[in-house]
Scaffold this motif. Structure first.
Motif, PDB file in Angstrom:
ATOM      1  N   ASP A 135       3.742   6.242  -5.047  1.00  0.00           N
ATOM      2  CA  ASP A 135       2.980   6.676  -3.880  1.00  0.00           C
ATOM      3  C   ASP A 135       1.471   6.642  -4.109  1.00  0.00           C
ATOM      4  O   ASP A 135       0.709   7.145  -3.285  1.00  0.00           O
ATOM      5  CB  ASP A 135       3.382   8.106  -3.481  1.00  0.00           C
ATOM      6  CG  ASP A 135       4.735   8.141  -2.788  1.00  0.00           C
ATOM      7  OD1 ASP A 135       4.998   7.257  -1.966  1.00  0.00           O
ATOM      8  OD2 ASP A 135       5.520   9.059  -3.090  1.00  0.00           O
TER       9      ASP A 135
ATOM     10  N   SER B  58      -2.248   5.965  -4.012  1.00  0.00           N
ATOM     11  CA  SER B  58      -3.153   5.283  -3.070  1.00  0.00           C
ATOM     12  C   SER B  58      -4.553   5.863  -3.221  1.00  0.00           C
ATOM     13  O   SER B  58      -4.721   7.038  -3.584  1.00  0.00           O
ATOM     14  CB  SER B  58      -2.660   5.443  -1.629  1.00  0.00           C
ATOM     15  OG  SER B  58      -2.642   6.810  -1.252  1.00  0.00           O
ATOM     16  N   ASP B  59      -5.557   5.030  -2.967  1.00  0.00           N
ATOM     17  CA  ASP B  59      -6.963   5.463  -2.973  1.00  0.00           C
ATOM     18  C   ASP B  59      -7.355   6.162  -4.277  1.00  0.00           C
ATOM     19  O   ASP B  59      -7.985   7.219  -4.252  1.00  0.00           O
ATOM     20  CB  ASP B  59      -7.235   6.400  -1.790  1.00  0.00           C
ATOM     21  CG  ASP B  59      -6.858   5.769  -0.453  1.00  0.00           C
ATOM     22  OD1 ASP B  59      -7.315   4.650  -0.178  1.00  0.00           O
ATOM     23  OD2 ASP B  59      -6.093   6.401   0.293  1.00  0.00           O
TER      24      ASP B  59
ATOM     25  N   ASN C 227       4.894   1.412   3.298  1.00  0.00           N
ATOM     26  CA  ASN C 227       3.525   1.067   3.657  1.00  0.00           C
ATOM     27  C   ASN C 227       3.104  -0.302   3.139  1.00  0.00           C
ATOM     28  O   ASN C 227       2.123  -0.876   3.603  1.00  0.00           O
ATOM     29  CB  ASN C 227       2.523   2.159   3.225  1.00  0.00           C
ATOM     30  CG  ASN C 227       2.563   2.444   1.736  1.00  0.00           C
ATOM     31  OD1 ASN C 227       2.962   1.601   0.942  1.00  0.00           O
ATOM     32  ND2 ASN C 227       2.143   3.647   1.364  1.00  0.00           N
TER      33      ASN C 227
ATOM     34  N   ARG D 191      -3.768  -0.880  -1.357  1.00  0.00           N
ATOM     35  CA  ARG D 191      -3.432   0.531  -1.187  1.00  0.00           C
ATOM     36  C   ARG D 191      -3.951   1.390  -2.327  1.00  0.00           C
ATOM     37  O   ARG D 191      -4.436   2.514  -2.120  1.00  0.00           O
ATOM     38  CB  ARG D 191      -1.911   0.685  -1.076  1.00  0.00           C
ATOM     39  CG  ARG D 191      -1.471   2.080  -0.625  1.00  0.00           C
ATOM     40  CD  ARG D 191       0.033   2.250  -0.808  1.00  0.00           C
ATOM     41  NE  ARG D 191       0.374   2.542  -2.204  1.00  0.00           N
ATOM     42  CZ  ARG D 191       1.606   2.456  -2.700  1.00  0.00           C
ATOM     43  NH1 ARG D 191       2.606   2.044  -1.933  1.00  0.00           N
ATOM     44  NH2 ARG D 191       1.843   2.749  -3.965  1.00  0.00           N
ATOM     45  N   MET D 192      -3.864   0.903  -3.562  1.00  0.00           N
ATOM     46  CA  MET D 192      -4.192   1.716  -4.728  1.00  0.00           C
ATOM     47  C   MET D 192      -5.692   1.860  -4.963  1.00  0.00           C
ATOM     48  O   MET D 192      -6.130   2.765  -5.681  1.00  0.00           O
ATOM     49  CB  MET D 192      -3.520   1.135  -5.979  1.00  0.00           C
ATOM     50  CG  MET D 192      -1.999   1.241  -5.947  1.00  0.00           C
ATOM     51  SD  MET D 192      -1.192   0.480  -7.384  1.00  0.00           S
ATOM     52  CE  MET D 192      -1.581   1.657  -8.664  1.00  0.00           C
TER      53      MET D 192
END
Length: 491
Positions: free
Chosen positions: A265, A267-268, A291, A311-312
Motif C-alpha cells: 500500500d 504511496s507518496d 489503484n 504511486r510510490m
C-alpha cells in the motif's frame, strides 16, 4: 577499481568451487557471500577489541566470550586442518550467523533463515578460505574495493531469472543515477531490487559528491533509512543486503514483498525511484492492487511497475526506469493509458532509446530509459528523445570494453542542459518533441516515430565508364596471370 591480478584470484576461487561440483553462478555467489560475511564479523570484533584496548567505547561483542564462541572467529580457525574448518563452519559458525541478532538487527540476518551451506568438501572450503584471505590481506584495502569485488562476482550472473529479471550493467545504472542526481536528503527506492545495484550506485554517487559536507544526521540516514529495496526472491534479498553492507550501508530497508500486489500500500513516500523491473510474464489478476489497475488495467508486469513507481513517489519525486520498447508503442488500451498518464498527468522528461545489445548476454531485447517526475497535475511540455548508439562496450555477447563510455557522458550532459536542445533537428541524435505532437500520435513514445533520417544521394558513373574500367581490370589481371605462369615454368 579491481585489477586484472585481483580478477584472476577471484576467478581461481570460482574455478575451485566449480571443480567441487557447484556450477550454478547464483549458488557460487551466495556461498562466497556467507564466507565474506563470516570474515567481516571477525574484522568487526578485532576493531572492537582495538577500541577497548585504547579505552574507547566499543560496540557490543559479536561472538560469545567462551572458548567455543571464540573458536568460531575466522582468524582462529582459518589455519586449522581442512576437516576441522569444515566442521566448525558447517556445524557451528553457519548456524550461528543464521540466528544471530534474533533476525532483527540486519537485513542480512533476516533472510538467513532458509540459507543452506553447500560447500561440498573440506578441501574445497579450505581453498576458498585461503583464496579469500589472500585477497583481503593483500589486495582489498577498503569498502570501495570490497564493493568492486562483489560487483565483479555479480557480473558472472549470465542468465536472466524466471520472471525476466536480470542484472543491470553498472555503467547503465550509474548513468541513470547521474540523470536523477540524488542528494543525502532523498529517500531512494528500487521496488524490484535484485542484487541492489541501483541502491549501490546511488550510494556511491552521494558519497562521491557530498561526503565532505554531510551532517551526522545525513550519515545516519545514509547507513539505513535512505535506501529501500523490495524483491520476491529471498536469495536476491540476501545478496542485496550483503552488497549494501559492503558499501557501508549497514542497515538498509531490504524487504520481501510483491511490489504490485494488494499487500503493498506504499504511496507518496520516496523522492527517487531507480529500477529495472521484470519484463516478461503476467501475474494473477486478483492479486494486483486496484489503484494500479486504475492507471492501466493489465496483467503485464512492465506496465504495472511503471504505474507503481508513480504511486510510490512523493509529489516532486523523480524516477528513471528501464522498460522494453513495447511499453513505448504498444497498441493495447493499457499501453496507451499508461503513456497518457505519464504525458498528461505527470511530467515526462526524457526517453533514452538504448541499443539492443546493452543487456547481452542475458537478453537481446530493445529497451529504453524513461525519466519522469511525479506531479499529479501534468507539466509535460516537451519530451527529450536520445538515440543511444553506444554504451562503451561491444554490442555482441562478448561485450568487450571499447575504452570509452560511448554516448553516456553526452546523454548526462545534454539532459542537464535541455535548453540548448531546442534547436536540434530531428536528424540529430537527440531532440525535443512537443507534447501536442505526441498526443496527436496516440501518445506513441518510440523515437522512430519522430526521428528523421537523411538519405544521401549516391551518384554513379555512366554504364560505359564502369564497363571500360572493368575491361582495364581484366587486361591487368590477364597480364599478371601470364607473368605468374612464366615464373612457374622457369622453376
Amino acid at each position: 577499481m579491481i585489477t586484472g591480478e585481483i580478477k584472476n584470484k577471484i576467478d581461481k576461487i570460482w574455478t575451485d568451487i566449480w571443480a567441487g561440483g557447484i556450477t550454478q553462478p547464483l549458488t557460487v555467489i551466495e556461498q562466497l557471500t556467507y564466507l565474506m560475511f563470516i570474515r567481516s564479523l571477525d574484522e568487526k570484533e578485532i576493531e572492537n577489541e582495538s577500541l577497548e584496548a585504547l579505552g574507547l567505547e566499543a560496540a557490543k561483542k559479536v561472538f560469545p566470550q567462551t572458548d567455543e564462541g571464540q573458536a568460531m572467529r575466522w582468524s582462529k580457525f582459518k589455519d586449522k586442518d581442512a576437516r576441522e574448518i569444515y566442521e566448525i563452519i558447517g556445524q557451528r559458525v553457519f548456524p550461528f550467523i543464521k540466528t544471530m541478532n534474533n533476525n532483527e538487527s540486519s537485513a542480512f540476518s533476516r533472510y538467513m533463515g532458509d540459507a543452506m551451506f553447500l560447500i561440498p568438501t573440506p578441501q574445497v572450503l579450505q581453498k576458498i578460505i585461503t583464496g579469500l584471505d589472500e585477497l583481503y590481506e593483500h589486495d582489498i584495502k577498503d569498502h570501495d574495493m570490497q564493493g568492486d569485488l562483489y560487483e565483479y562476482m555479480l557480473g558472472k550472473l549470465s542468465v536472466a531469472g524466471q520472471n525476466g529479471q536480470f542484472r543491470t550493467p553498472k555503467h547503465i545504472r550509474d548513468m541513470m543515477v547521474k540523470l536523477l542526481a540524488p542528494t543525502p536528503d532523498d529517500r531512494i527506492c528500487d521496488p524490484a531490487c535484485g542484487t541492489a545495484g541501483f541502491l549501490v550506485s546511488s550510494a556511491e554517487y552521494i558519497r562521491q559528491k557530498y561526503e565532505s559536507q554531510m551532517t551526522a544526521e545525513q550519515w545516519q540516514r545514509f547507513e539505513g533509512d535512505a535506501f529501500t529495496g523490495f524483491d520476491t526472491d529471498r536469495t536476491m534479498l540476501r545478496l542485496s543486503a550483503m552488497n549494501l553492507m559492503l558499501h557501508s550501508i549497514t542497515n538498509p530497508h531490504i524487504n520481501y514483498a510483491d511490489s504490485v500486489s494488494k499487500r503493498n500500500d506504499i504511496s507518496d513516500v520516496y523522492d527517487v525511484i531507480l529500477a529495472n523491473p521484470p519484463f516478461t510474464g503476467t501475474i494473477d489478476e486478483e492479486s494486483i492492487h486496484d489503484n494500479l489497475k486504475a492507471v492501466c488495467n493489465t496483467k503485464k508486469t512492465e506496465l504495472l511497475f511503471v504505474a507503481l513507481f508513480i504511486r510510490m513517489l512523493n509529489i516532486g519525486g523523480r524516477c528513471a526506469c528501464i522498460v522494453p520498447d513495447g511499453v513505448l508503442f504498444g497498441t493495447t488500451k493499457a499501453h496507451k493509458a499508461l503513456r497518457q498518464e505519464l504525458v498528461e498527468n505527470q511530467n515526462l522528461q526524457a526517453i533514452i532509446s538504448m541499443p539492443s545489445g546493452v543487456f547481452k548476454p542475458y537478453a537481446g531485447v530493445s529497451t529504453a530509459v524513461l525519466v519522469f517526475s511525479k506531479t499529479n497535475a501534468g507539466g509535460t511540455d516537451k519530451v527529450w528523445f536520445y538515440d543511444m548508439k553506444s554504451d562503451g562496450f561491444s554490442l555482441d555477447d562478448k561485450r568487450n570494453d571499447l575504452g570509452n563510455d560511448g554516448d553516456i557522458s553526452d546523454i548526462v550532459a545534454r539532459f542537464h542542459n535541455l535548453k540548448d536542445e531546442a534547436d536540434r533537428k530531428r536528424t540529430e541524435q537527440s531532440f525535443l518533441v512537443d507534447k501536442e505532437e505526441i498526443k496527436s500520435n496516440d501518445y506513441d513514445l518510440s523515437i522512430n516515430r519522430y526521428k528523421e533520417i537523411e538519405y544521401e544521394k549516391v551518384e554513379y558513373d555512366p554504364p560505359e565508364v564502369i564497363m571500360a574500367r572493368l575491361d582495364e581490370l581484366a587486361i591487368d589481371l590477364g597480364s599478371k596471370m601470364e607473368e605468374l605462369r612464366g615464373l612457374l615454368e622457369n622453376e
